[in-house]
Structures are given as structure tokens and as C-alpha cells.
Design an enzyme around this catalytic site. Structure first.
Site, PDB file in Angstrom:
ATOM      1  N   LYS A  63       7.549   5.336   2.562  1.00 38.46           N
ATOM      2  CA  LYS A  63       8.337   4.252   3.013  1.00 38.46           C
ATOM      3  C   LYS A  63       9.109   3.512   1.836  1.00 38.46           C
ATOM      4  O   LYS A  63      10.288   2.986   2.110  1.00 38.46           O
ATOM      5  CB  LYS A  63       7.490   3.454   3.667  1.00 38.46           C
ATOM      6  CG  LYS A  63       6.688   4.185   4.905  1.00 38.46           C
ATOM      7  CD  LYS A  63       6.054   3.209   5.983  1.00 38.46           C
ATOM      8  CE  LYS A  63       5.260   4.196   6.685  1.00 38.46           C
ATOM      9  NZ  LYS A  63       4.200   5.043   6.403  1.00 38.46           N
ATOM     10  N   CYS A 102       0.949  -1.254   0.122  1.00 39.32           N
ATOM     11  CA  CYS A 102      -0.098  -0.127  -0.063  1.00 39.32           C
ATOM     12  C   CYS A 102       0.849   1.055   0.050  1.00 39.32           C
ATOM     13  O   CYS A 102       1.285   1.769   1.150  1.00 39.32           O
ATOM     14  CB  CYS A 102      -1.063   0.060   1.112  1.00 39.32           C
ATOM     15  SG  CYS A 102      -2.069  -1.610   1.414  1.00 39.32           S
ATOM     16  N   ALA A 103       1.509   1.591  -1.015  1.00 40.69           N
ATOM     17  CA  ALA A 103       2.823   2.129  -1.429  1.00 40.69           C
ATOM     18  C   ALA A 103       2.667   3.477  -1.350  1.00 40.69           C
ATOM     19  O   ALA A 103       3.565   4.536  -0.875  1.00 40.69           O
ATOM     20  CB  ALA A 103       3.514   1.801  -2.110  1.00 40.69           C
ATOM     21  N   CYS A 125      -1.133   4.122  11.020  1.00 38.25           N
ATOM     22  CA  CYS A 125      -0.856   5.452  11.654  1.00 38.25           C
ATOM     23  C   CYS A 125      -2.326   5.440  12.697  1.00 38.25           C
ATOM     24  O   CYS A 125      -2.864   6.630  12.676  1.00 38.25           O
ATOM     25  CB  CYS A 125      -0.848   6.448  10.722  1.00 38.25           C
ATOM     26  SG  CYS A 125      -2.019   6.750   9.553  1.00 38.25           S
TER      27      CYS A 125
HETATM   28  C1  LIG Z   1      -1.387   4.542   4.842  1.00 40.64           C
HETATM   29  S1  LIG Z   1      -1.179   5.008   3.096  1.00 40.64           S
HETATM   30  C2  LIG Z   1       0.129   4.409   2.752  1.00 40.64           C
HETATM   31  C3  LIG Z   1       1.235   5.467   2.775  1.00 40.64           C
HETATM   32  C4  LIG Z   1       2.721   5.022   2.168  1.00 40.64           C
HETATM   33  N1  LIG Z   1       2.963   3.746   2.672  1.00 40.64           N
HETATM   34  C5  LIG Z   1       3.799   5.955   2.426  1.00 40.64           C
HETATM   35  O1  LIG Z   1       4.590   5.524   3.411  1.00 40.64           O
HETATM   36  O2  LIG Z   1       3.845   6.807   1.750  1.00 40.64           O
HETATM   37  C6  LIG Z   1      -2.304   3.866   2.463  1.00 40.64           C
HETATM   38  C7  LIG Z   1      -2.465   3.743   1.029  1.00 40.64           C
HETATM   39  O3  LIG Z   1      -2.855   2.414   0.757  1.00 40.64           O
HETATM   40  C8  LIG Z   1      -3.754   2.562  -0.575  1.00 40.64           C
HETATM   41  N2  LIG Z   1      -4.529   1.564  -0.578  1.00 40.64           N
HETATM   42  C9  LIG Z   1      -5.734   1.186   0.122  1.00 40.64           C
HETATM   43  N3  LIG Z   1      -6.413   0.081   0.094  1.00 40.64           N
HETATM   44  C10 LIG Z   1      -5.663  -0.594  -0.887  1.00 40.64           C
HETATM   45  C11 LIG Z   1      -5.386  -1.832  -1.292  1.00 40.64           C
HETATM   46  N4  LIG Z   1      -6.443  -2.814  -1.104  1.00 40.64           N
HETATM   47  N5  LIG Z   1      -4.580  -2.402  -2.069  1.00 40.64           N
HETATM   48  C12 LIG Z   1      -3.695  -1.508  -2.410  1.00 40.64           C
HETATM   49  N6  LIG Z   1      -3.214  -0.369  -2.076  1.00 40.64           N
HETATM   50  C13 LIG Z   1      -4.407   0.028  -1.045  1.00 40.64           C
HETATM   51  C14 LIG Z   1      -4.287   3.837  -0.585  1.00 40.64           C
HETATM   52  O4  LIG Z   1      -4.533   4.372  -1.931  1.00 40.64           O
HETATM   53  C15 LIG Z   1      -3.027   4.676   0.146  1.00 40.64           C
HETATM   54  O5  LIG Z   1      -2.374   5.247  -0.858  1.00 40.64           O
END
Ligand SMILES: C[S@@+](CC[C@H](N)C(=O)[O-])C[C@H]1O[C@@H](n2cnc3c(N)ncnc32)[C@H](O)[C@@H]1O
Length: 444
Positions: free
Chosen positions: A265, A259-260, A380
Site C-alpha cells: 500500500k 503498519c507498512a 483483511c
Molecule cells: C496487514 S500487514 C500490513 C500490510 C501492508 N500494509 C501492505 O499493504 O503491504 C500488518 C503489518 O503490521 C505490522 N505490525 C503489527 N503490529 C504492529 C505495530 N504495533 N506497529 C507497527 N507495525 C505492526 C506487521 O509486522 C505487519 O507487517
């Protein structure tokens, strides 16, 4: 109908804050999105006006529930929904009177002007009268209980989950978050970077626990920070800098960031161990571009894919991973001080849905991890159902895993599974981490 903003170069910062808040409160948009959208329409706005607009918009979200609590007994009848703009004008005026050092006369006058700009001259007496009444009543926000600045469900949940820490958590959530940088230690030492910034007039300290983190005394635009454009430093909270350390990647490893976006990260993983193959996926295509920009600035590459972590068949090529980061979507209850609009936008009944999504992501990713591999689960959030209870459920349902006790680390609170950083603790955002090892057994 609420008047919508139009492109107009004569907008002032209070009016832009009003239009941003209309998008948040009226349309459920995030404040970051709303501000980006509204400020883009006023490209000539000066830096200090942008700062004032942000301060007011963030402040009204942070104290929305307190301001409404103070306003309610002073209203003869509630604002109609078509007059949401008027209600927000009063809240903006109140925030300036109660929390900013704006002269009383200016705060009232500017609010009346906003009423006229919204073409609601009939309401100028109302706006003027309400604000003057607050001045006469010598109202103070500080004297009010911290709970009032949260929706009930959030303060109840925090009190239930953290009875011994709830007051400090609620207070920390009302503070402004510091601006924290991550230094690329391959290119420059932290001390060198602090010294270079000091020469620019930007004062900062080394974070006491996280060796790559620098905490600025005062936030400043990234464009002013020497080394930012060159990728020597990036903006990232200290707690978020723990993911790469916990993953402990080694050269040659296959790594998945599931979930990048926006890629904070991912970028750190590549800076700590360049010689890995990193696959970074996100289900939101528009946010994938943010990962690309972030990696481009630090001159790193990953295999970027738009995909749903719950449906790996659509994007996974069959190669198992040595390391997986599951930085799952969550309530963001640990970052309310950074994103105070969460108080207004998040709903109680979002939480069970998030817990199910997180569970589905864990279930789908686990088979992609090599035996002997490590999965880091992070949020978070400070809610236990998204964190330690989620991991308790996971290990109850999987025989081939052990959860690292993380006994040697200095940060956060030790939990039955994983560790929890509470907001404001050691200058960090509220974060939860669990490190799960896959044992060599063959069954999933
Ligand atoms: C907490 S943020 C991630 C922050 C990121 N890891 C960083 O450090 O910059 C969560 C991300 O998960 C993505 N997301 C939500 N559900 C998802 C899924 N089922 N599969 C892939 N990505 C997903 C969202 O679009 C969002 O960009």
C-alpha cells in the site's frame, strides 16, 4: 521425534510438500515461510515440480479438516504425535486421490515411497491400506458440507456475523484466489498492459470496479510478466488497491503508513501521488527490508522506520500527518482462500488480543493526525469485532471525528461504519475499510 528435512537434492515435490506441512502443522510456521524455507534447499527443482509441491501443500491446508474428518473413522487408533509425518503422508495421498487428477495407483505408490523415505517402512502397509480403503469407498469431498473444511470456531463466527452470506463466504474461502496486478497508471494504461501481456500469451481482464487492477485468468510467475521488473505492474489484490484511493493524498502532504510491511500500500500511495512525504513504519525489522525492495523496484522512496505504532514516542518526530493509513494486524479471515494455513494456525482466542492491539494502534495514532486530516482504518478480516465494531467503539470514545459514509463507492457492503468486501466479491479478497475524518476541535 519427527524426522526433520535435510539438504538433499534428490527430494521430490511430494516430499517437499510433506516437509513444509510438518513445519506448519508441527511447528506453527506460516505456509509461505515454510515453503520458502524448504524450496530454498532445493534450488534445482523445476518449475512444474515447484508448482506441484505448492499445490499439494496449499490443498492439504485448504481441506485439512475435511481430510481428517474422512480419515478418522478409518483409523483403528489415532497417529502418535511422533508419527505426524505419517499422518501428513496419508493426507497428501488423500488430497491427490480426492482433489487432483492423479491416477489412483500413482497416488498410493508415491505415498508408500514417502513412507520409506521417512525411514518408516513398518508403516507402508498402513499407508497403503488406508488409501486403498478410500478408493474402495468411493469417497467424495464435494458431497461434504462446506463447514467441515473449517475449524468450528471460524464457521460459527462467520455464521454469527454474516447469517445471510455465510454459505457464500465459506465456499469462497475454499476457492483459489486469482492473481491480480496493479498497474502504475502514470507509466502505462491498463489496456496497454493487458495487450502487452496478451502478446506474451498471458490472458487477463480489467477489474470491473478498480481502475488500476488487472485480473489474470491463470496465475503465473512475476518474472514472466512484462513490465514487472520495471515497476509498471505490481502484484496486489484489487481490494488492497482501495487504500490509496480512500486516502486521497495531495501533493505536499505528510503521510503515515503505520503498519507498512511488505509495502504494497505504501508503493501504491507513492504511485498515486509522488509529491508526498511518506513515513512507513513496521514493528518487524526483518519485514522492513521487504518495503525497501518493493519501493526500490518501482523507483520510489519513503522514510522507513522500525517502530511500534502503539509507541509513537520512540519514532515520531512531532510533525503531524495529513493522512494516516492504519492497515492493522488482524485475523486475516478475509484472505483464507489465499492463505489456507490460516485455518490451521489461527485460534479463537487470538481474536480478543488482536482487537486490543488494533484499539491500541488507533488510540496511539489518532493524536498524530492533523485536525482536518483523514485516517483510513483497514483490515483483511471479515469479523465484525475487528471492523465495524472497532470503529463504533472508536467514535464513541472520540468527539473530534466523523466517519465518512462512503455512499458514492460501488464496492463492498455498506455497514453502519465503513464498508465490508466479502471474499470473492467482485474477484476481491475480504477487506474492511473505514475512513475517519478529524474535525477541527482542539481536544483529542
Ligand atoms: C496487514 S500487514 C500490513 C500490510 C501492508 N500494509 C501492505 O499493504 O503491504 C500488518 C503489518 O503490521 C505490522 N505490525 C503489527 N503490529 C504492529 C505495530 N504495533 N506497529 C507497527 N507495525 C505492526 C506487521 O509486522 C505487519 O507487517
Amino acid at each position: 521425534m519427527i524426522s526433520q528435512p535435510a539438504v538433499n537434492r534428490t527430494y521430490n515435490p511430494r516430499q517437499l510438500a510433506l516437509h513444509s506441512l510438518l513445519l506448519v502443522i508441527g511447528k506453527g510456521r506460516s505456509l509461505d515461510d515454510a515453503l520458502a524455507n524448504i524450496l530454498a534447499k532445493s534450488p534445482d527443482l523445476e518449475g512444474r515440480d515447484i508448482a506441484l509441491c505448492r499445490e499439494i501443500a496449499n490443498g492439504v491446508c485448504r481441506y485439512y479438516y475435511v481430510l481428517k474428518h474422512l480419515l478418522k473413522p478409518r483409523l483403528r487408533k489415532a497417529f502418535k504425535s511422533k508419527d505426524l509425518d505419517l499422518e501428513i503422508i496419508v493426507l497428501i495421498g488423500m488430497y491427490q486421490l480426492l482433489m487432483m487428477r492423479v491416477d489412483d495407483h500413482a497416488a498410493v505408490n508415491e505415498s508408500v515411497k514417502l513412507t520409506l523415505r521417512q525411514k518408516k517402512s513398518w508403516a507402508k502397509g498402513l499407508v497403503n491400506g488406508l488409501l486403498r480403503q478410500l478408493i474402495r469407498d468411493e469417497v467424495s469431498i464435494e458431497a461434504l458440507a462446506t463447514d467441515i473444511s473449517y475449524p468450528d470456531w471460524i464457521s460459527h463466527k462467520i455464521r454469527a456475523d454474516w447469517p445471510d452470506h455465510s454459505t457464500e463466504i465459506l465456499q469462497a474461502g475454499n476457492q483459489r484466489a486469482p492473481m491480480t496486478l496493479r498497474v502504475d497508471l502514470n507509466q502505462i494504461t491498463r489496456e496497454q498492459q493487458i495487450e502487452r501481456m496478451r502478446e506474451q500469451g498471458i490472458t487477463a481482464d480489467a477489474h470491473p470496479l478498480i481502475e488500476s487492477a488487472i485480473v489474470l485468468d491463470k496465475p503465473c510467475p512475476v518474472s514472466k510478466i512484462e513490465g514487472f521488473e520495471l515497476g509498471l505492474v505490481s502484484v496486489q489484490d484489487a481490494a488492497a488497491q482501495l487504500a490509496a484511493e480512500l486516502l486521497d493524498c495531495k501533493p505536499g502532504m505528510q503521510v503515515l503508513d503505520a503498519c507498512a510491511a511488505p509495502g504494497g500500500k505504501s508503493a501504491h500511495i507513492l504511485q498515486t501521488c509522488e509529491a508526498v512525504t511518506l513515513v512507513a513504519i513496521d514493528k518487524d525489522e526483518s519485514r522492513l527490508a521487504l518495503i525497501e525492495q518493493n519501493l526500490h523496484r518501482i523507483d520510489q522512496q519513503a522514510h522507513l522506520k522500525c517502530g511500534n505504532a502503539i509507541q509513537p514516542d520512540d519514532w515520531h518526530d512531532g510533525v503531524l500527518f495529513d493522512r494516516i493509513l492504519a492497515d492493522v494486524p488482524c485475523s486475516a479471515s478475509g484472505v483464507i482462500r489465499r492463505h489456507p494455513d490460516i485455518k490451521l494456525l489461527r485460534r479463537d482466542d487470538d481474536i480478543p488480543n488482536l482487537v486490543l492491539q488494533q484499539r491500541a494502534i488507533l488510540l496511539a495514532l489518532w493524536p498524530l493526525l492533523k485536525p482536518g486530516g483523514v485516517m483510513v482504518y483497514s483490515t483483511c478480516s471479515i469479523f465484525k469485532d475487528e471492523n465495524e465494531q472497532q470503529i463504533a467503539w472508536f467514535i464513541d470514545n472520540h468527539k473530534n471525528c466523523t466517519v465518512n459514509r462512503l455512499n458514492s463507492v460501488q464496492w463492498g457492503h455498506k455497514r453502519p461504519f465503513g464498508r465490508q468486501i466479502l471474499p470473492g466479491q467482485e474477484c476481491m479478497d475480504g477487506f474492511y475499510y473505514a475512513k475517519i475524518h478529524k474535525t477541527m476541535m482542539k481536544t483529542d
